[in-house]
Scaffold this motif. Structure first.
Motif, PDB file in Angstrom:
ATOM      1  N   ALA A 182       0.821  -1.210   0.000  1.00  0.00           N
ATOM      2  CA  ALA A 182       0.000   0.000   0.000  1.00  0.00           C
ATOM      3  C   ALA A 182       0.856   1.263   0.000  1.00  0.00           C
ATOM      4  O   ALA A 182       0.456   2.302  -0.519  1.00  0.00           O
ATOM      5  N   ALA A 183       2.058   1.170   0.571  1.00  0.00           N
ATOM      6  CA  ALA A 183       2.951   2.332   0.635  1.00  0.00           C
ATOM      7  C   ALA A 183       3.862   2.448  -0.584  1.00  0.00           C
ATOM      8  O   ALA A 183       4.648   3.396  -0.665  1.00  0.00           O
ATOM      9  N   LEU A 184       3.784   1.508  -1.524  1.00  0.00           N
ATOM     10  CA  LEU A 184       4.717   1.505  -2.654  1.00  0.00           C
ATOM     11  C   LEU A 184       4.650   2.768  -3.504  1.00  0.00           C
ATOM     12  O   LEU A 184       5.702   3.321  -3.861  1.00  0.00           O
ATOM     13  N   PRO A 185       3.472   3.271  -3.876  1.00  0.00           N
ATOM     14  CA  PRO A 185       3.467   4.485  -4.708  1.00  0.00           C
ATOM     15  C   PRO A 185       4.155   5.671  -4.035  1.00  0.00           C
ATOM     16  O   PRO A 185       4.960   6.363  -4.675  1.00  0.00           O
ATOM     17  N   ASP A 186       3.858   5.904  -2.762  1.00  0.00           N
ATOM     18  CA  ASP A 186       4.496   7.032  -2.066  1.00  0.00           C
ATOM     19  C   ASP A 186       6.001   6.831  -1.973  1.00  0.00           C
ATOM     20  O   ASP A 186       6.785   7.778  -2.154  1.00  0.00           O
ATOM     21  N   PHE A 187       6.417   5.601  -1.686  1.00  0.00           N
ATOM     22  CA  PHE A 187       7.844   5.292  -1.629  1.00  0.00           C
ATOM     23  C   PHE A 187       8.497   5.538  -2.988  1.00  0.00           C
ATOM     24  O   PHE A 187       9.549   6.177  -3.086  1.00  0.00           O
ATOM     25  N   GLY A 188       7.888   5.009  -4.046  1.00  0.00           N
ATOM     26  CA  GLY A 188       8.466   5.140  -5.382  1.00  0.00           C
ATOM     27  C   GLY A 188       8.584   6.586  -5.819  1.00  0.00           C
ATOM     28  O   GLY A 188       9.606   7.005  -6.375  1.00  0.00           O
ATOM     29  N   ILE A 189       7.543   7.378  -5.575  1.00  0.00           N
ATOM     30  CA  ILE A 189       7.564   8.790  -5.970  1.00  0.00           C
ATOM     31  C   ILE A 189       8.640   9.542  -5.192  1.00  0.00           C
ATOM     32  O   ILE A 189       9.372  10.370  -5.751  1.00  0.00           O
ATOM     33  N   LEU A 190       8.753   9.263  -3.882  1.00  0.00           N
ATOM     34  CA  LEU A 190       9.786   9.911  -3.075  1.00  0.00           C
ATOM     35  C   LEU A 190      11.179   9.568  -3.583  1.00  0.00           C
ATOM     36  O   LEU A 190      12.031  10.451  -3.749  1.00  0.00           O
ATOM     37  N   ARG A 191      11.427   8.292  -3.834  1.00  0.00           N
ATOM     38  CA  ARG A 191      12.748   7.885  -4.282  1.00  0.00           C
ATOM     39  C   ARG A 191      13.066   8.411  -5.682  1.00  0.00           C
ATOM     40  O   ARG A 191      14.227   8.708  -5.991  1.00  0.00           O
ATOM     41  N   GLU A 192      12.061   8.535  -6.542  1.00  0.00           N
ATOM     42  CA  GLU A 192      12.295   9.152  -7.851  1.00  0.00           C
ATOM     43  C   GLU A 192      12.735  10.601  -7.685  1.00  0.00           C
ATOM     44  O   GLU A 192      13.666  11.061  -8.364  1.00  0.00           O
ATOM     45  N   ARG A 193      12.085  11.327  -6.790  1.00  0.00           N
ATOM     46  CA  ARG A 193      12.463  12.720  -6.552  1.00  0.00           C
ATOM     47  C   ARG A 193      13.882  12.815  -6.001  1.00  0.00           C
ATOM     48  O   ARG A 193      14.682  13.654  -6.438  1.00  0.00           O
ATOM     49  N   VAL A 194      14.200  11.940  -5.042  1.00  0.00           N
ATOM     50  CA  VAL A 194      15.545  11.938  -4.464  1.00  0.00           C
ATOM     51  C   VAL A 194      16.575  11.604  -5.537  1.00  0.00           C
ATOM     52  O   VAL A 194      17.681  12.156  -5.557  1.00  0.00           O
TER      53      VAL A 194
END
Length: 475
Positions: free
Chosen positions: A183-195
């Motif tokens: 359930a947390a994968l989209p938020d994790f993925g978007i954050l890591r893409e930004r980083v």
């Protein structure tokens, strides 16, 4: 109307034969794969209570990775289980030697030729659902700013509770019905893409061709779909690979995936292309951020992405701790410029040879143990094997697509097609165009302007050589 051909018209067996790629592992290696023994069964922590899930293409059986990701305050905690191939392959035994000869799984449109026999890669070693499997479990805590704060690696017993695919995960994310384990994968993925963009990562979004069968069993060439779940899931592997790379770089032993920084000339050339297409690129904006901001549906974006490929040349493998050689003085030699940091392959050991050895280094370093002798003996030999496997895989893929393009277009000589010019003509080569339907990338005679839609005519087809050629249509 696109012409589609039945399966016998595309002879991928001929390509496999020409390239010397076959599923002949030898009796001893095959026997070892069919009767694997977990060499570390007594040393594993039981983590079968973690509800891991796999995310792969729907037809894949060689499942290397399973994940559970939770929120942790404002950050995340990632449990990432990787198939423990090293536990099932006897060091320097028949199966190990055979896998070193191959280097990687080689993919064709009709089937793959696995690095390991299917009894292992699609059976005892694969993280199939509801099966208890040996794995290497990475647990990585990620802070609210997207950076890893704690990394643990250990051998474990795990069990996947669900087998998911990219299209389904993306649809579930849109519907708000994601499996609880991701359930947390989209938020994790978007954050890591930004980083990633902040640290200088560069992502090229070029059309990827794939040869597939439609519902009627006929072959066609299409642009491979890329879902949001593909991008989110890739961030899991990148996080783990960067953690592994840093572990090995700090220890001075292992195998890194490297890419040199783009030259000032390559950057200047790209800026010239961008300016020529009338696109504004602020002088202070990094290339990765610039590329990420380009509109996906603009034909000029294809041309820019194609030109940006020149920035990412020179990818290689670097063996550390070879024969007492010192670490490179230049830190850029350790880094992968497109990722923006130190990086190693560790997340696909069923399909890539080097991952097995790199993982063993990480396990030893984290536990404070000596790196096994069979690993240190292998490390100096791995870059050459991995380079060769990469080259063979790329050749197999290119030959397969070329064959499909030429056969599918064989009776369409003289027809007009809509295309986009992705590369201009030079003194030494024709321009290159991309057709959306079918998804063909091919040379085009004339001097069409880069990055604009054009009408082209199919000039010639040679199914034996796997070549097609276009020319600009008369206006």
């Amino acid at each position: 109307m696109q012409r589609k051909l039945s399966a016998p018209a595309l002879d991928f067996d001929a390509i496999r034969t020409e390239l010397g790629i076959a599923e002949d592992y030898g009796a001893d290696a095959l026997a070892e794969a069919e009767h694997p023994v977990d060499r570390f069964a007594d040393d594993r922590a039981d983590h079968t209570d973690i509800p891991l899930v796999t995310i792969d293409p729907p037809t894949s059986m060689d499942l290397d990775q399973a994940v559970r990701i939770d929120t942790d305050g404002d950050g995340f905690v990632v449990d990432y289980a990787i198939a423990d191939v090293a536990a099932l392959v006897v060091p320097e035994g028949p199966l190990d030697q055979e896998s070193r000869r191959r280097g990687a799984t080689i993919y064709f449109p009709d089937r793959s030729v696995p690095l390991h026999p299917r009894a292992l890669s699609e059976g005892a070693g694969s993280l199939l659902p509801e099966q208890i499997r040996p794995a290497v479990l990475w647990t990585i805590r990620v802070s609210a700013d997207g950076l890893p704060t704690d990394v643990r690696v250990r051998r474990a017993r795990v069990r996947s509770v669900a087998r998911l695919d990219y299209v389904g995960v993306s649809a579930d994310a849109d519907a708000g019905t994601l499996h609880p384990s991701i359930a947390a994968l989209p938020d994790f993925g978007i954050l890591r893409e930004r980083v990633g963009l902040e640290r200088g990562a560069v992502e090229l979004e070029l059309p990827e061709q794939e040869v597939v069968r439609d519902r009627d069993g006929a072959w066609t060439v299409r642009q491979a779909p890329r879902t949001p779940a593909d991008a989110w899931n890739s961030q899991l592997s990148l996080l783990t690979g960067m953690s592994a790379g840093q572990i090995m770089a700090d220890a001075g032993v292992g195998v890194l995936r490297t890419l040199p920084p783009a030259s000032s000339q390559a950057l200047a050339d790209l800026r010239a292309v961008v300016a020529g297409l009338g696109i504004t690129w602020p002088a202070e904006q990094g290339v990765g951020v610039f590329l990420a901001g380009l509109p996906h549906d603009d034909p000029t974006t294809l041309a820019v992405m194609s030109a940006a490929g020149a920035l990412l040349r020179g990818a290689d493998y670097l063996a550390l701790g070879v024969d007492g050689q010192p670490m490179p003085d230049d830190p850029d030699r350790l880094r992968h410029a497109a990722i923006g940091g130190v990086y190693a392959h560790v997340t696909a050991p069923l399909r890539r040879l080097g991952d097995r050895f790199a993982t063993e280094v990480c396990l030893a370093v984290i536990s404070g143990a000596a790196v096994p002798d069979w690993v240190t003996r292998a490390v100096p030999t791995l870059p050459a094997v991995l380079r060769s496997a990469d080259s063979l895989g790329a050749t197999a893929d290119r030959r397969s697509v070329d064959l499909a393009e030429s056969v599918i277009l064989a009776d369409r000589v003289g027809e007009r097609f809509d295309a986009v010019v992705v590369r201009p003509a030079t003194d030494k080569r024709d321009a290159q165009v991309f057709l959306g339907e079918p998804a063909v990338i091919a040379p085009c005679a004339g001097n069409p302007p880069q990055g604009v839609p054009v009408s082209v005519v199919l000039e010639s087809v040679d199914p034996v050589a796997g070549k097609v050629a276009f020319r600009l249509a008369d206006s």
